[in-house]
Each structure stands twice: as C-alpha cells, then as structure tokens.
Design an enzyme around this catalytic site. Structure first.
Site, short mmCIF file in Angstrom:
data_model
loop_
_atom_site.label_atom_id
_atom_site.label_comp_id
_atom_site.label_asym_id
_atom_site.label_seq_id
_atom_site.Cartn_x
_atom_site.Cartn_y
_atom_site.Cartn_z
N GLN A 157 -14.37 45.19 54.11
CA GLN A 157 -14.46 46.46 55.25
C GLN A 157 -15.40 47.39 55.60
OE1 GLN A 157 -10.08 47.68 56.37
NE2 GLN A 157 -9.53 47.11 54.25
N ASP A 215 -21.36 49.57 52.32
CA ASP A 215 -22.20 49.32 51.22
C ASP A 215 -22.61 48.59 50.51
OD1 ASP A 215 -20.28 49.03 49.67
OD2 ASP A 215 -19.32 51.05 49.57
N ALA A 230 -8.52 50.52 40.88
CA ALA A 230 -9.31 49.54 40.93
C ALA A 230 -10.26 48.75 40.04
CB ALA A 230 -10.49 48.69 42.57
N CYS A 248 -36.77 50.13 68.14
CA CYS A 248 -37.35 48.41 68.07
C CYS A 248 -38.82 48.24 68.19
CB CYS A 248 -36.75 47.51 69.23
SG CYS A 248 -36.68 46.49 68.96
N SER A 267 -6.35 51.46 52.62
CA SER A 267 -5.58 52.47 53.70
C SER A 267 -4.43 51.36 54.85
CB SER A 267 -5.59 53.62 53.85
OG SER A 267 -6.44 53.55 55.31
N ASN A 289 -4.40 50.14 44.66
CA ASN A 289 -4.13 51.18 45.49
C ASN A 289 -4.05 52.50 44.17
OD1 ASN A 289 -4.21 53.35 47.37
ND2 ASN A 289 -4.98 51.68 48.80
N HIS A 307 -17.21 44.71 58.87
CA HIS A 307 -16.87 45.94 59.89
C HIS A 307 -18.74 45.83 59.76
CE1 HIS A 307 -12.99 47.29 59.65
NE2 HIS A 307 -13.24 46.81 59.64
N1 APR Z 1 -8.53 52.21 42.98
C1 APR Z 1 -7.98 51.55 43.97
N2 APR Z 1 -7.63 52.58 45.37
C2 APR Z 1 -8.49 53.11 45.61
C3 APR Z 1 -9.32 53.92 45.14
C4 APR Z 1 -9.56 53.71 43.90
N3 APR Z 1 -10.43 54.13 42.77
N4 APR Z 1 -9.74 55.24 45.49
C5 APR Z 1 -8.89 55.38 46.96
N5 APR Z 1 -8.38 54.44 46.80
C6 APR Z 1 -7.55 54.16 47.94
C7 APR Z 1 -6.64 54.84 48.64
O1 APR Z 1 -5.12 55.06 48.21
C8 APR Z 1 -6.32 54.53 49.96
O2 APR Z 1 -5.31 54.06 50.42
O3 APR Z 1 -8.13 53.38 49.21
C9 APR Z 1 -8.17 53.54 50.11
C10 APR Z 1 -9.08 54.39 51.13
O4 APR Z 1 -8.11 54.31 52.55
P1 APR Z 1 -9.67 54.92 53.64
O5 APR Z 1 -10.23 55.41 53.35
O6 APR Z 1 -8.65 55.01 54.71
O7 APR Z 1 -9.99 53.44 53.51
P2 APR Z 1 -10.31 51.59 54.38
O8 APR Z 1 -9.15 51.59 54.25
O9 APR Z 1 -11.42 51.00 54.09
O10 APR Z 1 -10.67 52.24 56.28
C11 APR Z 1 -10.43 51.58 56.76
O11 APR Z 1 -11.74 52.83 58.54
O12 APR Z 1 -12.90 54.66 59.22
C12 APR Z 1 -12.97 52.62 59.13
O13 APR Z 1 -14.68 50.96 59.59
C13 APR Z 1 -13.96 52.39 58.32
O14 APR Z 1 -13.72 50.72 56.92
C14 APR Z 1 -13.08 51.64 57.52
C15 APR Z 1 -12.23 51.51 57.75
#
Ligand code: APR
Length: 243
Positions: free
Chosen positions: A103, A106, A231, A147, A189, A213, A121
């Site tokens: 997702q 970067d 991770a 463009c 998340s 996580n 995404h």
């Molecule tokens: N190792 C493992 N997990 C981690 C770490 C780490 N070092 N640091 C944070 N986390 C976990 C958090 O506990 C959380 O559950 O990563 C998760 C990040 O969650 P979000 O910030 O909600 O990111 P994500 O799930 O990728 O969001 C989904 O939301 O806004 C949109 O498009 C955007 O792709 C993104 C989507």
C-alpha cells in the site's frame, strides 16, 4: 488478546512454500524514517487529508497538493531501506515465486532491490494526466507541474481518499493472493478497504497467514501467527538465511 508473542520466533522454511506474498503498509517504512499515517506522529495527525489527499482538494488547490507531495518526496528520498526490506528482496532472489503487494507509495521496496512489486495505492514517483496517462517523475521536486502536452495540472498518480483502486492492479493482486500459500502482512492497520480485505481473501484461499506489527490490529484475529514487533527486527528472525 492474550500475551505478547515476542518470544520464540521459529524461522520459516522457504522451501515449504510455493507462492509467497508480502503485503505491506506504512509500518514497513517506519524504521526507514517515513512516518505512518495513523500512529503517533502519523501524517493524517499532522495534515487534514481533505486538503491534500483527495481529488476535490487537487481541483481546488493543485499547488498546495503538489507542495504537500513534494514534502513527502523529499522525506522519502532522504530515507533508506532497512534490514526488513532487504530480507524481502533477498528472498525474492532465491525463491521462484515471491510477490510484494504494497500500500506504500514511497518506492522503498524497489530501492531495496525488489522487482516484483505491485503498488496498490500508486506511487509518489509518477504523475498522470487525462491526455496521455501516467509517466515516471523521480526527484525531490516535480519535473513539470503542468502537462507539457495539454497544459493541465499533472496529478500525482496516487490513490487518494474516495478514489477507486486501479481495477487491473487490484485484480492482479487478488489473483496472486488467491494462489499464494504463505501470506505475510507487515505494518498495516488494516482499516483502509479494499486493501484491508486482502488478508481475509488469502486466508479463505488456504494460505498460511502471518501478521507482523508493533501492535495488534483490527484484523489480527484472522492470522495463524501474530508477531508483535518491528518489521526490521522480526523479518530477519523469521528468515535468518535471507540476510
Ligand atoms: N513495524 C511493524 N509495524 C509497524 C511499525 C514497524 N516498525 N511501525 C508502525 N507499525 C504499524 C502500526 O502499528 C500500524 O498498525 O503499522 C501500521 C500503520 O498503519 P497506518 O498508518 O494506518 O498505515 P497503512 O495501514 O499503510 O494505511 C493504509 O491509508 O491513508 C491511507 O493510502 C494510505 O496506504 C495508506 C492506507
């Protein structure tokens, strides 16, 4: 939820699995120094997504939206892949069927050497225009904000709030996932659909499902194993031969 599972990580044997999927979210890049979206210091705690990450914001104020994404580009360029990314890209080199479905926008998996990456995404490093589709654009600032062909504002090729996923990309992901026998979700998340539904699909199709996580998530209960930790620390323990 009961006890902490930081102890006793039994390494996985790659040869036991034919088709492996790494499904990653913002937590995968956190140890590289890129903030997550919803955690402490998360991007959506600092910025209101309605002003920076939706089509209507882009239509009303394209310059602010592009400035916001340039800030994110500068941040991403200043960060490096970590040991967790390297474990994944090395597994990709030694195992015949490994896919990374991310997702994240970067490009960190690709910078770490992963080749088989599906970006659900979109990407910080592409822009698109209605006149001729998407094109690569790498660098701290955008090469063009408008463009060169039609003169309209170039839109970051990112799935924003209220956008549909690219149907080709989504279908490719669901096909790969339904065929996988090991599905490892890392640092998401699991609240943003339809991506958040993919782990359940993996489970329903019979994959062994593992979650990595730093905390339990809304989807934790569906996994066969939950590893609570970072991770970059858990992946090398799960795959010690990959480093
Ligand atoms: N190792 C493992 N997990 C981690 C770490 C780490 N070092 N640091 C944070 N986390 C976990 C958090 O506990 C959380 O559950 O990563 C998760 C990040 O969650 P979000 O910030 O909600 O990111 P994500 O799930 O990728 O969001 C989904 O939301 O806004 C949109 O498009 C955007 O792709 C993104 C989507």
């Amino acid at each position: 939820m009961e006890s902490d599972s930081r102890v006793d990580i039994l390494p996985l044997r790659l040869n036991d699995y034919e088709k492996i999927v790494f499904f990653t979210g913002a937590g995968m890049s956190e140890e590289s120094g890129i903030p997550t979206y919803r955690g402490k210091g998360g991007i959506w705690k600092q910025y209101n997504y309605k002003n920076y990450a939706c089509q209507s914001a882009f239509e009303q104020n394209p310059e602010d939206v592009l400035d916001f994404h340039e800030t994110r580009r500068r941040m991403a360029i200043s960060c490096q892949p970590h040991s967790g990314h390297k474990v994944i890209s090395r597994i990709e080199r030694v195992h015949p069927t490994v896919s990374v479905i991310t997702q994240n926008i970067d490009g960190m998996h690709q910078r770490s050497g992963s080749k088989n990456v599906i970006e659900l995404h979109g990407s910080l490093w592409r822009v698109r225009c209605t006149c001729n589709g998407s094109r690569e654009d790498f660098g701290e600032t955008y090469k063009h904000r408008k463009c060169p062909d039609c003169g309209k504002w170039l839109r970051p090729d990112i799935i924003w709030f209220e956008d549909e996923l690219n149907s080709h990309v989504y279908t490719r992901s669901t096909n790969i996932i339904s065929d996988s026998d090991l599905f490892i979700s890392i640092g998401t998340s699991a609240v943003v659909y339809p991506a958040a539904g993919l782990p359940l699909s993996a489970k329903m199709h019979g994959a062994r499902c593992i979650e990595i996580n730093i905390d339990y998530t809304e989807g934790s209960a569906l996994y066969h194993d939950n590893f609570i930790g970072k991770a970059g620390e858990i992946l090398p323990q799960l795959f010690p031969d990959a480093l």
